[in-house]
Design a protein around this motif. Structure first.
Motif, mmCIF file in Angstrom:
data_model
loop_
_atom_site.group_PDB
_atom_site.id
_atom_site.type_symbol
_atom_site.label_atom_id
_atom_site.label_comp_id
_atom_site.label_asym_id
_atom_site.label_seq_id
_atom_site.Cartn_x
_atom_site.Cartn_y
_atom_site.Cartn_z
ATOM 1 N N TYR A 179 1.491 -9.718 -15.494
ATOM 2 C CA TYR A 179 0.350 -9.287 -15.772
ATOM 3 C C TYR A 179 0.024 -9.237 -17.196
ATOM 4 O O TYR A 179 -1.092 -9.399 -17.916
ATOM 5 C CB TYR A 179 0.795 -7.648 -15.656
ATOM 6 N N GLN A 192 4.080 -5.287 -3.844
ATOM 7 C CA GLN A 192 2.893 -5.443 -4.852
ATOM 8 C C GLN A 192 2.828 -6.584 -5.574
ATOM 9 O O GLN A 192 1.865 -7.147 -5.725
ATOM 10 C CB GLN A 192 2.796 -4.035 -5.563
ATOM 11 N N ARG A 226 -4.800 -8.766 -10.617
ATOM 12 C CA ARG A 226 -4.566 -8.022 -11.428
ATOM 13 C C ARG A 226 -4.062 -6.599 -11.184
ATOM 14 O O ARG A 226 -3.177 -5.907 -11.885
ATOM 15 C CB ARG A 226 -6.021 -8.124 -12.493
ATOM 16 N N LYS A 227 -5.041 -6.119 -10.246
ATOM 17 C CA LYS A 227 -4.425 -4.935 -9.668
ATOM 18 C C LYS A 227 -3.024 -4.764 -9.037
ATOM 19 O O LYS A 227 -2.464 -3.699 -9.494
ATOM 20 C CB LYS A 227 -5.750 -4.342 -8.633
ATOM 21 N N TRP A 228 -2.783 -5.566 -8.206
ATOM 22 C CA TRP A 228 -1.501 -5.616 -7.733
ATOM 23 C C TRP A 228 -0.165 -5.728 -8.948
ATOM 24 O O TRP A 228 0.746 -5.207 -8.647
ATOM 25 C CB TRP A 228 -1.302 -6.610 -6.734
ATOM 26 N N ASN A 286 0.648 -1.243 0.023
ATOM 27 C CA ASN A 286 -0.032 0.021 -0.021
ATOM 28 C C ASN A 286 0.891 1.483 -0.070
ATOM 29 O O ASN A 286 0.505 2.383 -0.201
ATOM 30 C CB ASN A 286 -1.069 0.019 1.355
ATOM 31 N N LEU A 343 -0.639 -4.710 -11.861
ATOM 32 C CA LEU A 343 -0.345 -3.620 -12.600
ATOM 33 C C LEU A 343 0.471 -2.689 -11.793
ATOM 34 O O LEU A 343 1.076 -1.854 -12.373
ATOM 35 C CB LEU A 343 -1.883 -3.060 -13.002
ATOM 36 N N LEU A 344 0.052 -2.485 -10.595
ATOM 37 C CA LEU A 344 0.487 -1.505 -9.708
ATOM 38 C C LEU A 344 2.298 -1.696 -9.645
ATOM 39 O O LEU A 344 3.200 -0.783 -9.852
ATOM 40 C CB LEU A 344 0.152 -1.519 -8.189
ATOM 41 N N ALA A 397 -9.581 -9.921 -9.862
ATOM 42 C CA ALA A 397 -9.371 -8.587 -10.005
ATOM 43 C C ALA A 397 -8.337 -7.747 -9.009
ATOM 44 O O ALA A 397 -7.410 -7.104 -9.666
ATOM 45 C CB ALA A 397 -10.561 -7.812 -9.589
ATOM 46 N N SER A 398 -8.303 -8.323 -7.961
ATOM 47 C CA SER A 398 -7.269 -7.963 -6.697
ATOM 48 C C SER A 398 -5.906 -8.501 -7.270
ATOM 49 O O SER A 398 -4.960 -7.564 -7.385
ATOM 50 C CB SER A 398 -7.368 -8.440 -5.570
#
Length: 324
Positions: free
Chosen positions: A210, A167, A192-194, A160, A196-197, A189-190
């Motif tokens: 990714y 991440q 994928r989010k991490w 975070n 991407l970050l 989805a989570s």
């Protein structure tokens, strides 16, 4: 995505990826020995790392310990010596590896070398240095507290706080079942989010994973973008794929045909030799591309290869710094 924005991402990530040894170390301080280590050129790396280690580089001392331990697959007296030398110079990574030694093969064999501190004391020393920085919100220190304690809360705090490696491991841990997701598809989805970050933060491993999620969804424009960005970090698999797809051997993602660039990239990969077991594949690809080229194009590719080498980080397999 506009060309200027793509170039921004590549430039930013090249700056980050130029430091595969340490996220906090300036690019110009990444030593030849560590570059060789990251390329799995261990025979050459040992000699170079030892020269650097004896000159007082704590990073090279740490990586020499890593290389020696990995070669023997357990904590040898020589590896421990260099870990301890690095630790005495303040390397938290060395302290963590010394703290883990109780789980090493040498413990099973009952031949672990004597240490200046016990494993528990090395962990205590690492925690004493790291905890105040973590409490002040330093992203890398938050991650190192996770490595010291294996408390997942530290990993989440680091992620975070924007630490790309944390991440990435958040994505891995959630994919393996960590956490609770009540909405269908929430876990994917989570993850994928991490990823991407972490990719946006410059982590090549995250970029490659990714890309897999993008392939699953058929998002070709994003695939083309992120593969180019990943290749720009020097990640060897990304470069291999980028070189193959730009030269249409095969054409999988819709890049414009560029035989010169494809040949240039594989000529750079050829410099890895048999590191990582890639030599046969690279040789086959470069021969296949050459069949479609004129002598003039092959000559031109030498200039393109040199320009790439001058403006991008070294090739790397990006092994984990805290190897198991």
């Amino acid at each position: 995505m506009p060309v200027k924005l793509i170039n921004y991402f590549i430039t930013a990530i090249v700056c980050i990826a130029a430091t595969p040894a340490s996220a906090s170390e300036p690019a110009h301080e990444v030593s030849p020995g560590i570059i060789l280590y990251n390329q799995f050129k261990f025979d050459t790396a040992f000699t170079t790392l030892e020269e650097e280690a004896r000159s007082g580089s704590a990073e090279s001392q740490y990586y020499l310990g890593e290389a020696l331990r990995r070669r023997s697959r357990y904590m040898t007296p020589e590896a421990q010596h260099w870990y301890e030398t690095a630790a005495m110079s303040g390397s938290i990574y060395a302290m963590i590896q010394l703290g883990r030694a109780k789980n090493d093969l040498c413990a099973t064999m009952e031949n672990c070398p004597p240490s200046q501190k016990t494993q528990a004391e090395w962990f205590m020393e690492a925690k004493k240095i790291t905890l105040p920085k973590a409490n002040n919100g330093d992203p890398e220190s938050l991650y190192l507290m996770y490595e010291i304690t294996l408390d997942h809360q530290w990993l989440e705090k680091s992620a975070n706080a924007g630490y790309p490696l944390a991440q990435y491991w958040m994505a891995v841990s959630e994919r393996q079942g960590e956490g609770y997701f009540f909405i269908p598809g929430g876990r994917d989805a989570s993850v994928r989010k991490w990823l991407l970050l972490s990719s946006e933060g410059g982590n090549p491993k995250a970029m490659m994973e990714y890309l897999e999620t993008l392939y699953e969804k058929g998002e070709m424009e994003s695939i083309r973008h992120w593969l180019e960005v990943a290749a720009a970090t020097g990640e060897q698999e990304a470069m291999s794929n980028y070189g193959a797809y730009t030269s249409h051997t095969p054409d999988k993602v819709g890049y414009p045909l560029d035989l010169v660039k494809g040949y240039a990239i594989f000529s750079l990969l050829k410099e890895l030799g048999d590191s990582g077991g890639v030599q046969d594949y690279v040789d086959r690809k470069i021969d296949k591309i050459a069949e479609k080229m004129t002598p003039e194009q092959i000559e031109q590719s030498k200039t393109v290869a040199q320009e790439w080498k001058d403006t991008h980080p070294p090739l790397s397999f990006f092994p984990d710094k805290l190897g198991r």
